[in-house]
Design a protein around this motif. Structure first.
Motif, PDB file in Angstrom:
ATOM      1  N   SER A   1       0.744  -1.356  -0.110  1.00  0.00           N
ATOM      2  CA  SER A   1      -0.041  -0.023  -0.018  1.00  0.00           C
ATOM      3  C   SER A   1       0.749   1.304  -0.143  1.00  0.00           C
ATOM      4  N   GLY A   2       2.168   1.229   0.363  1.00  0.00           N
ATOM      5  CA  GLY A   2       3.011   2.376   0.411  1.00  0.00           C
ATOM      6  C   GLY A   2       3.391   2.989   1.405  1.00  0.00           C
ATOM      7  N   GLU A   3       2.282   3.036   2.657  1.00  0.00           N
ATOM      8  CA  GLU A   3       2.772   3.872   3.679  1.00  0.00           C
ATOM      9  C   GLU A   3       3.694   3.202   4.605  1.00  0.00           C
ATOM     10  N   LEU A   4       4.659   3.889   5.048  1.00  0.00           N
ATOM     11  CA  LEU A   4       5.796   3.650   5.901  1.00  0.00           C
ATOM     12  C   LEU A   4       5.313   3.394   7.423  1.00  0.00           C
ATOM     13  N   VAL A   5       5.580   2.142   7.817  1.00  0.00           N
ATOM     14  CA  VAL A   5       5.248   2.067   9.365  1.00  0.00           C
ATOM     15  C   VAL A   5       6.344   1.627  10.137  1.00  0.00           C
ATOM     16  N   PHE A   6       6.294   2.533  11.321  1.00  0.00           N
ATOM     17  CA  PHE A   6       7.369   2.386  12.386  1.00  0.00           C
ATOM     18  C   PHE A   6       7.265   0.985  12.810  1.00  0.00           C
ATOM     19  N   LEU A   7       8.317   0.341  13.131  1.00  0.00           N
ATOM     20  CA  LEU A   7       8.522  -0.847  13.837  1.00  0.00           C
ATOM     21  C   LEU A   7       9.135  -0.908  15.217  1.00  0.00           C
ATOM     22  N   ILE A   8      10.463  -0.247  15.267  1.00  0.00           N
ATOM     23  CA  ILE A   8      11.246  -0.321  16.445  1.00  0.00           C
ATOM     24  C   ILE A   8      12.312   0.969  16.410  1.00  0.00           C
ATOM     25  N   ARG A   9      12.689   1.266  17.550  1.00  0.00           N
ATOM     26  CA  ARG A   9      13.759   2.342  17.486  1.00  0.00           C
ATOM     27  C   ARG A   9      14.845   1.557  18.611  1.00  0.00           C
ATOM     28  N   ARG A  10      15.995   1.973  18.550  1.00  0.00           N
ATOM     29  CA  ARG A  10      17.169   1.399  19.493  1.00  0.00           C
ATOM     30  C   ARG A  10      18.049   2.571  19.638  1.00  0.00           C
ATOM     31  N   ASN A  11      18.517   2.953  20.795  1.00  0.00           N
ATOM     32  CA  ASN A  11      19.355   3.937  20.912  1.00  0.00           C
ATOM     33  C   ASN A  11      20.910   3.236  21.072  1.00  0.00           C
ATOM     34  N   SER A  12      21.799   3.951  20.742  1.00  0.00           N
ATOM     35  CA  SER A  12      23.105   3.424  20.799  1.00  0.00           C
ATOM     36  C   SER A  12      23.808   2.904  22.039  1.00  0.00           C
ATOM     37  N   PHE A  13      23.137   3.222  23.139  1.00  0.00           N
ATOM     38  CA  PHE A  13      23.505   2.831  24.558  1.00  0.00           C
ATOM     39  C   PHE A  13      22.899   1.430  24.921  1.00  0.00           C
ATOM     40  N   ASP A  14      22.027   0.970  24.206  1.00  0.00           N
ATOM     41  CA  ASP A  14      21.099   0.089  24.815  1.00  0.00           C
ATOM     42  C   ASP A  14      21.067  -1.335  23.587  1.00  0.00           C
ATOM     43  N   GLU A  15      22.033  -2.095  24.202  1.00  0.00           N
ATOM     44  CA  GLU A  15      22.175  -3.306  23.187  1.00  0.00           C
ATOM     45  C   GLU A  15      21.574  -4.659  23.506  1.00  0.00           C
ATOM     46  N   GLN A  16      20.463  -4.321  24.379  1.00  0.00           N
ATOM     47  CA  GLN A  16      19.901  -5.525  24.584  1.00  0.00           C
ATOM     48  C   GLN A  16      18.962  -5.823  23.300  1.00  0.00           C
ATOM     49  N   ASN A  17      18.834  -7.085  23.383  1.00  0.00           N
ATOM     50  CA  ASN A  17      17.908  -7.684  22.103  1.00  0.00           C
ATOM     51  C   ASN A  17      16.402  -7.165  22.595  1.00  0.00           C
ATOM     52  N   GLU A  18      15.729  -7.386  21.536  1.00  0.00           N
ATOM     53  CA  GLU A  18      14.261  -7.041  21.837  1.00  0.00           C
ATOM     54  C   GLU A  18      13.354  -8.081  21.054  1.00  0.00           C
ATOM     55  N   ILE A  19      12.215  -8.349  21.914  1.00  0.00           N
ATOM     56  CA  ILE A  19      11.313  -9.414  21.009  1.00  0.00           C
ATOM     57  C   ILE A  19       9.882  -8.508  21.031  1.00  0.00           C
ATOM     58  N   SER A  20       9.341  -8.929  20.175  1.00  0.00           N
ATOM     59  CA  SER A  20       7.809  -8.331  20.126  1.00  0.00           C
ATOM     60  C   SER A  20       7.065  -9.179  19.482  1.00  0.00           C
ATOM     61  N   GLY A  21       6.275 -10.117  19.864  1.00  0.00           N
ATOM     62  CA  GLY A  21       5.507 -10.977  19.359  1.00  0.00           C
ATOM     63  C   GLY A  21       6.614 -11.911  18.350  1.00  0.00           C
ATOM     64  N   ARG A  22       6.209 -11.982  16.941  1.00  0.00           N
ATOM     65  CA  ARG A  22       7.022 -12.753  16.051  1.00  0.00           C
ATOM     66  C   ARG A  22       8.351 -11.934  15.684  1.00  0.00           C
ATOM     67  N   TYR A  23       8.569 -10.834  16.027  1.00  0.00           N
ATOM     68  CA  TYR A  23       9.795  -9.966  15.713  1.00  0.00           C
ATOM     69  C   TYR A  23      10.552  -9.783  16.630  1.00  0.00           C
ATOM     70  N   SER A  24      11.904  -9.928  16.129  1.00  0.00           N
ATOM     71  CA  SER A  24      13.054  -9.887  17.456  1.00  0.00           C
ATOM     72  C   SER A  24      14.210  -9.037  16.436  1.00  0.00           C
ATOM     73  N   TRP A  25      14.969  -8.129  17.574  1.00  0.00           N
ATOM     74  CA  TRP A  25      15.843  -7.618  16.779  1.00  0.00           C
ATOM     75  C   TRP A  25      17.161  -7.841  17.743  1.00  0.00           C
ATOM     76  N   ASN A  26      18.525  -7.745  16.895  1.00  0.00           N
ATOM     77  CA  ASN A  26      19.802  -8.248  17.460  1.00  0.00           C
ATOM     78  C   ASN A  26      20.620  -6.687  17.238  1.00  0.00           C
ATOM     79  N   PHE A  27      20.909  -6.173  17.850  1.00  0.00           N
ATOM     80  CA  PHE A  27      21.757  -4.784  17.907  1.00  0.00           C
ATOM     81  C   PHE A  27      23.241  -5.401  18.695  1.00  0.00           C
TER      82      PHE A  27
END
Lengths: 118, 114
Positions: B42-68
């Motif tokens: 559809s074209g609209e950009l949707v925000f998923l996650i933000r992470r700051n440079s001081f926080d290296e904890q991995n994050e999980i949200s439902g089926r999504y996870s992020w590794n910084f």
């Protein structure tokens, strides 16, 4: 909460003509962004406003592009004269803005205006 | 100058498979923020996650996870048990502390096949 509103949704013009796009950000959002997204690429920031002041316009082709946010709310982006390479989707986004760092505020995007240059 | 690289242009997976989208960034700032956005057809950009440079904890949200990982300048995104509705272009983005120099990567187009 109403989202970011943009108009028109589509615009077709011939090269060398002028065109203007309008954006109304989410109420209360101090920061407003204009992006250009060429097909198959990521959005490229053109200009960023904080209230009615310009924070970053380093990638705005100032010989043909201009933008304003006179009252710190809605904004217009103009291209004059348009070139073929300006064909793209122009996205407007807004965020809450500077509070110890605007970088920590997610941006909310409008649906964009698809510009085609003939 | 800030830069975001997403080396995977397109990925296709079959529904229920796990998939990881890679993001590598470059910045000289010591304080910065990283984001992931989703752009469905559809074209609209949707925000998923933000992470700051001081926080290296991995994050999980439902089926999504992020590794910084600052050591490798990477911020990878994993979708577990992918679904057809996950089909979209995913963008990684980077900004300096005060939101200036906002840069998007080129995006990864994910196709989840039924």
């Amino acid at each position: 909460e109403a989202g970011v509103a943009q108009s028109p949704r589509y615009k077709i013009i011939e090269k060398r003509q002028s065109v203007a796009f309008w954006c109304n950000p989410i109420s209360g959002h101090a920061t407003l962004y204009w992006y250009q997204q060429i097909l198959g690429q990521g959005p490229k920031l053109l200009i960023q406003f904080q209230n009615n002041g310009v924070v970053d316009d380093s990638q705005l082709p100032k010989d043909r592009f201009s933008a304003e946010r006179l009252k710190g709310v809605d904004s217009t982006l103009k291209i004059q004269p348009a070139k073929l390479e300006d064909s793209a989707v122009y996205l407007c986004a807004s965020s809450l803005g500077l509070r110890g760092g605007a970088g920590n505020q997610p941006q909310h995007f409008g649906d964009g205006t698809r510009l085609s240059i003939l | 100058a800030q830069k975001v690289t997403q080396a995977q242009t397109e990925i296709s997976v079959v529904e229920k498979e796990d998939v990881t989208l890679d993001c590598v960034y470059e910045t000289r700032d010591t304080t910065y923020y990283l984001f992931w956005y989703k752009q469905p057809p559809s074209g609209e950009l949707v925000f998923l996650i933000r992470r700051n440079s001081f926080d290296e904890q991995n994050e999980i949200s439902g089926r999504y996870s992020w590794n910084f990982q600052k050591s490798t300048s990477s911020f990878n995104f994993t979708i577990t048990a992918s679904q057809v509705v996950d089909s979209a272009v995913y963008f990684c983005a980077l900004t300096a502390n005060y939101g200036q120099n906002f840069v998007f990567g080129p995006g990864t187009r994910l196709s989840v096949l039924p």
